[in-house]
Design a protein around this motif. Sequence first.
Motif, PDB file in Angstrom:
ATOM      1  N   ARG A  16       0.854  -1.189   0.000  1.00  0.00           N
ATOM      2  CA  ARG A  16       0.000   0.000   0.000  1.00  0.00           C
ATOM      3  C   ARG A  16       0.889   1.239   0.000  1.00  0.00           C
ATOM      4  N   GLU A  17       0.645   2.140  -0.943  1.00  0.00           N
ATOM      5  CA  GLU A  17       1.471   3.339  -1.071  1.00  0.00           C
ATOM      6  C   GLU A  17       1.008   4.398  -0.074  1.00  0.00           C
ATOM      7  N   LEU A  18       1.959   4.933   0.705  1.00  0.00           N
ATOM      8  CA  LEU A  18       1.618   5.964   1.682  1.00  0.00           C
ATOM      9  C   LEU A  18       1.370   7.295   0.974  1.00  0.00           C
ATOM     10  N   SER A  19       0.408   8.047   1.472  1.00  0.00           N
ATOM     11  CA  SER A  19       0.121   9.360   0.903  1.00  0.00           C
ATOM     12  C   SER A  19       1.116  10.393   1.433  1.00  0.00           C
ATOM     13  N   ASP A  20       1.236  11.505   0.708  1.00  0.00           N
ATOM     14  CA  ASP A  20       2.139  12.610   1.074  1.00  0.00           C
ATOM     15  C   ASP A  20       3.572  12.130   1.284  1.00  0.00           C
ATOM     16  N   PRO A  21       4.182  11.501   0.261  1.00  0.00           N
ATOM     17  CA  PRO A  21       5.566  11.053   0.404  1.00  0.00           C
ATOM     18  C   PRO A  21       6.546  12.222   0.252  1.00  0.00           C
ATOM     19  N   PRO A  22       7.819  12.016   0.562  1.00  0.00           N
ATOM     20  CA  PRO A  22       8.824  13.060   0.321  1.00  0.00           C
ATOM     21  C   PRO A  22       8.880  13.432  -1.160  1.00  0.00           C
ATOM     22  N   THR A  23       9.341  14.651  -1.425  1.00  0.00           N
ATOM     23  CA  THR A  23       9.403  15.158  -2.799  1.00  0.00           C
ATOM     24  C   THR A  23      10.793  15.046  -3.396  1.00  0.00           C
ATOM     25  N   ASP A  24      11.743  14.470  -2.641  1.00  0.00           N
ATOM     26  CA  ASP A  24      13.096  14.214  -3.153  1.00  0.00           C
ATOM     27  C   ASP A  24      13.544  12.887  -2.551  1.00  0.00           C
ATOM     28  N   GLY A  25      14.746  12.478  -2.856  1.00  0.00           N
ATOM     29  CA  GLY A  25      15.225  11.154  -2.482  1.00  0.00           C
ATOM     30  C   GLY A  25      15.013  10.804  -1.016  1.00  0.00           C
ATOM     31  N   VAL A  26      14.573   9.562  -0.763  1.00  0.00           N
ATOM     32  CA  VAL A  26      14.417   9.060   0.605  1.00  0.00           C
ATOM     33  C   VAL A  26      15.764   8.532   1.078  1.00  0.00           C
ATOM     34  N   SER A  27      16.246   9.031   2.213  1.00  0.00           N
ATOM     35  CA  SER A  27      17.546   8.592   2.725  1.00  0.00           C
ATOM     36  C   SER A  27      17.423   7.414   3.676  1.00  0.00           C
ATOM     37  N   ASN A  28      16.337   7.358   4.467  1.00  0.00           N
ATOM     38  CA  ASN A  28      16.117   6.190   5.321  1.00  0.00           C
ATOM     39  C   ASN A  28      14.667   6.121   5.778  1.00  0.00           C
ATOM     40  N   ILE A  29      14.246   4.914   6.149  1.00  0.00           N
ATOM     41  CA  ILE A  29      12.938   4.680   6.763  1.00  0.00           C
ATOM     42  C   ILE A  29      13.152   3.756   7.945  1.00  0.00           C
ATOM     43  N   ARG A  30      12.467   4.030   9.064  1.00  0.00           N
ATOM     44  CA  ARG A  30      12.639   3.208  10.268  1.00  0.00           C
ATOM     45  C   ARG A  30      11.302   3.016  10.976  1.00  0.00           C
ATOM     46  N   PHE A  31      10.968   1.770  11.252  1.00  0.00           N
ATOM     47  CA  PHE A  31       9.838   1.479  12.115  1.00  0.00           C
ATOM     48  C   PHE A  31      10.238   1.659  13.577  1.00  0.00           C
ATOM     49  N   SER A  32       9.262   2.061  14.384  1.00  0.00           N
ATOM     50  CA  SER A  32       9.448   2.144  15.835  1.00  0.00           C
ATOM     51  C   SER A  32       9.552   0.743  16.422  1.00  0.00           C
ATOM     52  N   ASN A  33      10.243   0.638  17.568  1.00  0.00           N
ATOM     53  CA  ASN A  33      10.301  -0.625  18.311  1.00  0.00           C
ATOM     54  C   ASN A  33       9.082  -0.816  19.199  1.00  0.00           C
ATOM     55  N   HIS A  34       8.149   0.155  19.194  1.00  0.00           N
ATOM     56  CA  HIS A  34       7.013   0.121  20.114  1.00  0.00           C
ATOM     57  C   HIS A  34       5.660   0.134  19.418  1.00  0.00           C
TER      58      HIS A  34
END
Length: 341
Positions: A11-29
């Motif tokens: 599923r594609e998230l809405s309102d993504p960044p408008t330039d290169g994505v450097s990292n994505i991280r899920f929370s541990n909680h």
Amino acid sequence: MTVAPPSSTGRELSDPPTDGVSNIRFSNHSDHLLVSSWDKSVRLYDASADVLRGKFMHGGAVLDCCFHDDASGFTASLDHTVRRLVFNYNKEDTLGRHDAPVRCIEYSCTTGQVITGSWDKTLKCWDPRGASGQERSLVGTYTQPERVYSMSLVGNRLVVATAGRHVNVYDLRNMSQPEQRRESSLKYQTRCVRCYPNGTGYALSSVEGRVAMEFFDLSEAGQSKKYAFKCHRKTEAGKDIVYPVNAIAFHPIYGTFATGGCDGYVNVWDGDNKKRLYQYPKYTTSIAALSFSRDGRLLAVASSYTYEDGDKPHAVDAIFVRSVNEVEVKPKPKALPNLAA
């Protein structure tokens, strides 16, 4: 090896960044997802509900991000700064600075410190516990052999990969010297390093379509387990085309791992049995980053051109969140011998 049906890009998230994505991280909680980008933003999503919960703008491109807890996080920026973000109050403050862009950031829940790695060839450790408005405490600065490209943390162990194919392994309880000084077993520039969830070693990827599986145990038996393998390649007209491997993410339950390459593919591997378990359908451009949720039920994929072929027209940046089926990530049992034979 199984190939996923075309619908399973996620599923594609809405309102993504408008330039290169450097990292994505899920929370541990929770299923909160932190996204850093070259558009100078850090976005906080509730990935399970596709809700943008917060957006912070920096003075320069944001090269990395990590959670402190579900209420706050930390960022590393091209403008040399290390920041803390307080999500619920939409506030930020500066933890400290480097003398060059800050490439990597990690938070250690075991020591309560923030660790940053920079292109100024240093690591810095920070104590973020001071009250808001007070000067933050710089715990220490540790010189590296080259610019820091990637870092990963498991327990008290920190693995730092730099330019020049150097790899330093630290014990966070004694940072005065690296516990181990290594050289990448891959011949070309390091792209990503990630520690095994069980704490026994790390995986390291390069620009040349390979991943090395390394172990901390320096005994002959320990080192005999290490190996490297080719991935994210294809053959066209008799030519081998090789793609950089930008991202590695370990499944928190099974210890299998996903890799993302500039070929737009995400592959899932069983490192113990040296097999590819799954390949997801091709994304529209390079895979810049990957992250499994804390329970392994979700995989976030950043489909974002990483300029491996220079400035050219490319697909828009997008972040996909896909539900993970157990068959995609669970190691297959080894076939038992036919005892009746």
